[in-house]
Scaffold this active site. Structure first.
Site, PDB file in Angstrom:
ATOM      1  N   CYS A  90     -33.251 -85.242 -31.174  1.00  0.00           N
ATOM      2  CA  CYS A  90     -32.751 -85.361 -32.541  1.00  0.00           C
ATOM      3  C   CYS A  90     -33.830 -84.776 -33.458  1.00  0.00           C
ATOM      4  O   CYS A  90     -34.912 -85.356 -33.581  1.00  0.00           O
ATOM      5  CB  CYS A  90     -32.473 -86.824 -32.886  1.00  0.00           C
ATOM      6  SG  CYS A  90     -31.944 -87.026 -34.594  1.00  0.00           S
ATOM      7  N   CYS A 222     -28.061 -82.063 -39.502  1.00  0.00           N
ATOM      8  CA  CYS A 222     -28.442 -82.141 -38.081  1.00  0.00           C
ATOM      9  C   CYS A 222     -29.580 -81.148 -37.871  1.00  0.00           C
ATOM     10  O   CYS A 222     -29.399 -79.940 -38.081  1.00  0.00           O
ATOM     11  CB  CYS A 222     -27.238 -81.801 -37.201  1.00  0.00           C
ATOM     12  SG  CYS A 222     -27.634 -81.786 -35.437  1.00  0.00           S
TER      13      CYS A 222
HETATM   14  N1  LIG Z   1     -25.759 -86.121 -31.905  1.00  0.00           N
HETATM   15  C1  LIG Z   1     -26.792 -85.383 -31.251  1.00  0.00           C
HETATM   16  C2  LIG Z   1     -28.137 -86.010 -31.361  1.00  0.00           C
HETATM   17  C3  LIG Z   1     -28.640 -86.128 -32.780  1.00  0.00           C
HETATM   18  C4  LIG Z   1     -28.968 -84.800 -33.431  1.00  0.00           C
HETATM   19  C5  LIG Z   1     -29.626 -84.991 -34.769  1.00  0.00           C
HETATM   20  N2  LIG Z   1     -28.846 -85.503 -35.801  1.00  0.00           N
HETATM   21  C6  LIG Z   1     -30.569 -83.887 -35.175  1.00  0.00           C
HETATM   22  O1  LIG Z   1     -31.067 -83.956 -36.307  1.00  0.00           O
HETATM   23  O2  LIG Z   1     -30.876 -83.018 -34.369  1.00  0.00           O
HETATM   24  C7  LIG Z   1     -26.466 -85.221 -29.760  1.00  0.00           C
HETATM   25  O3  LIG Z   1     -25.748 -86.042 -29.180  1.00  0.00           O
HETATM   26  O4  LIG Z   1     -26.938 -84.237 -29.167  1.00  0.00           O
END
Ligand SMILES: N[C@@H](CCC[C@H](N)C(=O)O)C(=O)O
Length: 289
Positions: A90, A222
């Site tokens: 993340c 993200c």
């Molecule tokens: N939902 C993603 C993990 C989280 C990603 C995050 N919000 C970021 O900032 O990179 C997954 O399941 O790969």
């Protein structure tokens, strides 16, 4: 049903928000269940967040990723999505984690702050203007793929940033409509699910995107997604990785929750840069399973 009192800190990076759970010596929350994570992330019945980050020393957990990183990093980011699933990485979470370590655990970030993750050790640095950068390492562009929402389908670029992404260029950020559930994707290409980014160009070296995150739904940002989007865009622009000694190629990446930058410093390094803030702390009354 009984409740356990669990201290937490709430933080976000460009409004990608997390419930951080201090468990420095690994004794309190090693047994955190998916249902408990989902409760913590629930915005009505729980604390609220896109994910949970347990903060634990690498020598205080037997998670294989932490064990492997013990020589390089004191702290392990034990990240879970809002549905309780575990993710490899993340990007925004690492930046918020670094902010927590400095302000709540007395960690000195001088010279770079190594953070163990399930995708290896990432190094965070604090910039003079108060942002936090984290070197996510290399990302890989894989085969072309396709995603769809309802009747609409788009070609997509499969990018592996430690976690899986599908990057879709659209004419307008609203093209995908409301994203109440995951876009459909190729389950052979993405056996463990995928994060999907819908991207528009805003100008030279400047893009914006919406994201549907695996395990969390549509979020306001993200970080790994920003890196996937930057890499897909820079390659579509016909550019190549800077050679050693050349300056970084940096793209501005707008998200609904703010502004990020991604610097491609060489073939092996994408650096995600942006704000990370801690906004609250308290005690959650964690239900038993
Ligand atoms: N939902 C993603 C993990 C989280 C990603 C995050 N919000 C970021 O900032 O990179 C997954 O399941 O790969």
């Amino acid at each position: 049903m009984s409740n356990r009192e669990v201290p937490f800190v709430k933080g976000h990076g460009t409004e990608n928000d997390f419930v951080l759970l201090p468990d420095h010596d690994g004794t309190a929350l090693a047994d955190l269940s998916p249902a408990q994570v989902a409760w913590l992330c629930d915005r009505r019945a729980g604390v609220g967040g896109d994910g949970v980050i347990r903060v634990v020393r690498t020598d205080a957990t037997d998670d294989p990723a932490a064990v492997a990183a013990r020589e390089q990093a004191e702290w392990f980011m034990d990240y879970r999505n809002a549905d309780g699933s575990v993710a490899e990485m993340c990007g925004n979470g690492t930046r918020v984690f670094a902010q927590y370590l400095v302000t709540h655990a007395g960690v000195d970030p001088t010279g770079g702050l190594p953070i163990a993750t399930r995708d290896g050790v990432k190094v965070a640095t604090f910039t003079d203007d108060g942002r936090i950068g984290v070197d996510l390492g290399s990302a890989r562009v894989l085969a072309d793929t396709e995603v769809s929402v309802g009747e609409r389908s788009w070609p997509a670029t499969h990018v592996d940033v430690g976690n899986p992404h599908a990057v879709v260029f659209v004419d307008d950020l609203d093209d995908a409509g409301p994203l109440h559930e995951s876009p459909a994707y190729d389950e052979v290409a993405y056996p463990d699910g995928v994060n999907v980014e819908f991207v528009v160009r805003r100008g030279p070296e400047h893009v914006a995107f919406r994201v549907f995150e695996r395990g969390s739904g549509e979020t306001r940002s993200c970080g790994t997604g920003a890196c996937a989007v930057m890499l897909a865009t820079v390659l579509a622009d016909g550019r190549v990785a800077p050679a050693p000694g050349e300056g970084a190629v940096t793209y501005r990446v707008d998200v609904p929750g703010g502004e990020l930058a991604v610097a491609w410093t060489d073939e092996e390094h994408l650096v995600l840069i942006g704000p990370a803030v801690l906004v609250a702390s308290g005690v959650a009354h964690l239900p038993d399973d």
